[in-house]
Write a protein that holds these residues in place. Structure first.
Motif, PDB file in Angstrom:
ATOM      1  N   VAL A 146       0.854  -1.403   0.094  1.00  0.00           N
ATOM      2  CA  VAL A 146       0.066  -0.008   0.007  1.00  0.00           C
ATOM      3  C   VAL A 146       0.921   1.427  -0.008  1.00  0.00           C
ATOM      4  O   VAL A 146       1.859   1.607   0.786  1.00  0.00           O
ATOM      5  CB  VAL A 146      -1.042   0.090   1.089  1.00  0.00           C
ATOM      6  CG1 VAL A 146      -1.828   1.278   1.279  1.00  0.00           C
ATOM      7  CG2 VAL A 146      -1.612  -1.139   1.086  1.00  0.00           C
ATOM      8  N   SER A 147       0.584   2.142  -0.820  1.00  0.00           N
ATOM      9  CA  SER A 147       1.755   3.214  -1.368  1.00  0.00           C
ATOM     10  C   SER A 147       1.270   4.116   0.058  1.00  0.00           C
ATOM     11  O   SER A 147       0.183   4.220   0.608  1.00  0.00           O
ATOM     12  CB  SER A 147       1.300   3.990  -2.401  1.00  0.00           C
ATOM     13  OG  SER A 147       1.720   5.167  -2.366  1.00  0.00           O
ATOM     14  N   LEU A 148       2.508   4.707   0.588  1.00  0.00           N
ATOM     15  CA  LEU A 148       2.487   5.681   1.525  1.00  0.00           C
ATOM     16  C   LEU A 148       2.537   7.318   1.086  1.00  0.00           C
ATOM     17  O   LEU A 148       2.810   8.163   1.959  1.00  0.00           O
ATOM     18  CB  LEU A 148       3.576   5.499   2.577  1.00  0.00           C
ATOM     19  CG  LEU A 148       3.713   4.137   3.054  1.00  0.00           C
ATOM     20  CD1 LEU A 148       4.809   3.886   4.098  1.00  0.00           C
ATOM     21  CD2 LEU A 148       2.497   3.844   3.989  1.00  0.00           C
ATOM     22  N   ALA A 155      -2.824   3.338   4.740  1.00  0.00           N
ATOM     23  CA  ALA A 155      -2.442   1.936   5.159  1.00  0.00           C
ATOM     24  C   ALA A 155      -2.949   1.891   6.719  1.00  0.00           C
ATOM     25  O   ALA A 155      -3.381   0.527   7.216  1.00  0.00           O
ATOM     26  CB  ALA A 155      -0.956   2.399   5.153  1.00  0.00           C
ATOM     27  N   ALA A 156      -2.839   2.644   7.591  1.00  0.00           N
ATOM     28  CA  ALA A 156      -3.316   2.726   8.927  1.00  0.00           C
ATOM     29  C   ALA A 156      -4.653   2.420   8.932  1.00  0.00           C
ATOM     30  O   ALA A 156      -5.283   1.742   9.746  1.00  0.00           O
ATOM     31  CB  ALA A 156      -2.797   3.973   9.681  1.00  0.00           C
ATOM     32  N   VAL A 190     -10.989   7.378   6.023  1.00  0.00           N
ATOM     33  CA  VAL A 190     -12.014   6.143   5.264  1.00  0.00           C
ATOM     34  C   VAL A 190     -10.874   5.139   4.338  1.00  0.00           C
ATOM     35  O   VAL A 190     -10.074   5.855   3.483  1.00  0.00           O
ATOM     36  CB  VAL A 190     -12.802   6.854   4.308  1.00  0.00           C
ATOM     37  CG1 VAL A 190     -13.681   5.602   3.603  1.00  0.00           C
ATOM     38  CG2 VAL A 190     -14.071   7.887   5.411  1.00  0.00           C
ATOM     39  N   PRO A 191     -10.773   4.015   4.588  1.00  0.00           N
ATOM     40  CA  PRO A 191      -9.871   3.513   3.754  1.00  0.00           C
ATOM     41  C   PRO A 191     -10.012   2.975   2.501  1.00  0.00           C
ATOM     42  O   PRO A 191     -11.320   3.008   1.960  1.00  0.00           O
ATOM     43  CB  PRO A 191      -9.554   2.078   4.710  1.00  0.00           C
ATOM     44  CG  PRO A 191     -10.931   1.880   5.379  1.00  0.00           C
ATOM     45  CD  PRO A 191     -11.459   3.426   5.452  1.00  0.00           C
ATOM     46  N   ARG A 192      -8.970   2.937   1.505  1.00  0.00           N
ATOM     47  CA  ARG A 192      -9.212   2.504  -0.112  1.00  0.00           C
ATOM     48  C   ARG A 192      -8.603   1.390  -0.237  1.00  0.00           C
ATOM     49  O   ARG A 192      -7.162   1.352   0.078  1.00  0.00           O
ATOM     50  CB  ARG A 192      -8.790   3.709  -0.837  1.00  0.00           C
ATOM     51  CG  ARG A 192      -9.515   5.206  -0.796  1.00  0.00           C
ATOM     52  CD  ARG A 192      -8.939   6.164  -1.604  1.00  0.00           C
ATOM     53  NE  ARG A 192      -7.704   6.435  -1.177  1.00  0.00           N
ATOM     54  CZ  ARG A 192      -6.349   6.228  -1.379  1.00  0.00           C
ATOM     55  NH1 ARG A 192      -6.107   5.361  -2.338  1.00  0.00           N
ATOM     56  NH2 ARG A 192      -5.354   6.881  -0.743  1.00  0.00           N
ATOM     57  N   LEU A 193      -9.214   0.452  -0.569  1.00  0.00           N
ATOM     58  CA  LEU A 193      -8.653  -1.007  -0.914  1.00  0.00           C
ATOM     59  C   LEU A 193      -7.999  -1.161  -2.114  1.00  0.00           C
ATOM     60  O   LEU A 193      -8.848  -1.156  -3.198  1.00  0.00           O
ATOM     61  CB  LEU A 193      -9.690  -1.829  -0.702  1.00  0.00           C
ATOM     62  CG  LEU A 193      -9.349  -3.375  -0.399  1.00  0.00           C
ATOM     63  CD1 LEU A 193      -8.541  -3.542   0.962  1.00  0.00           C
ATOM     64  CD2 LEU A 193     -10.644  -4.339  -0.207  1.00  0.00           C
TER      65      LEU A 193
END
Length: 246
Positions: A146-148, A155-156, A190-193
């Motif tokens: 997962v790109s930072l 990622a968190a 809000v996470p993006r998968l």
């Protein structure tokens, strides 16, 4: 040629020329995705010491002859020759010792930017399933990066958002040597998968613990494990249906 009109063929690289095509695609995707000047080189190739020990799965658009997708595969025999799996650079895998002779490691997944409708990923996974059957392996492992580039918030958020069924049993957990500092990030994002991580989870794969911090690629790497016995039936019908061997 757009992907929707492409005729896609999956195979293993059998010549050095095909390996170079794979390395050239990896270079393009990695430099664009992770935006790291350190990856840039005059040959425009992504190469490391594992390439000579691994098999290279590729998807080619037969209309243009272009390689549009790839996965690097390391079976138990290759890992023994090399001395370790690629993931062991980042994780302590001692808890998975009993699985070593039955596991294929998949890594360096890349899909050409113009072919990301899902068809290439499906072809790669079908080829991977055939490869595992031929190798007599019943477990798949690998890292989903997962790109930072957003500072690490996604990622968190992803790690905090995994459901209980997404996490591996305690006996299959692994430990990163350089953990990504999840606790330094406030909750609420809000996470993006990413597609690769989504593919593992939808197929029935487990996240085996906290991600490693890959500073070279500016990424958080989630270690994934997928027992074929756990493969979701919808995906098993597609991936494991009878097909011509490589």
């Amino acid at each position: 040629m757009h992907a929707r009109r492409a005729t896609l063929v999956v195979s293993l690289a059998t010549t050095q020329k095909e390996v170079r095509e794979v390395q050239r695609l990896r270079y393009r995707v990695f430099t664009e995705t992770f935006q790291l000047s350190e990856l840039i080189n005059p040959e425009a190739l992504n190469v490391d010491e594992f390439d000579d020990y691994c098999d290279h799965l590729l998807v080619r658009d037969s209309n243009t002859s272009a390689v549009v997708g790839t996965y690097r595969l390391m079976g138990p025999t290759a890992a023994q020759r090399m001395g370790h799996f690629y993931s062991e650079k980042e994780f302590d895998l001692s808890g998975l010792h009993a699985l070593r002779t039955r596991t294929v490691e998949a890594g360096h997944a890349c899909v050409h930017p113009e072919y990301r409708s899902g068809a290439v990923i499906m072809m790669l996974w079908s080829g991977l399933a055939r490869y595992m059957e031929r190798a007599g392996c019943d477990h798949l492992m690998g890292c989903a990066s997962v790109s930072l580039s957003d500072g690490g918030h996604n990622a968190a958020a992803l790690y905090r958002g995994f459901a209980a069924e997404n996490l591996a049993p305690a006996s299959y957990r692994v430990t990163p040597y350089k953990p990504f500092p999840i606790d330094e990030f406030e909750p609420g994002h809000v996470p993006r998968l990413p597609p690769l991580l989504k593919g593992y989870l939808r197929s029935g794969g487990w996240v085996c613990g906290a991600p490693a911090w890959d500073k070279e690629f500016n990424a958080a790497d989630f270690f994934m494990l997928l027992p074929l016995s756990k493969l979701d039936s919808r995906y098993a019908r597609h991936y494991l249906k009878p097909q011509q061997s490589f």
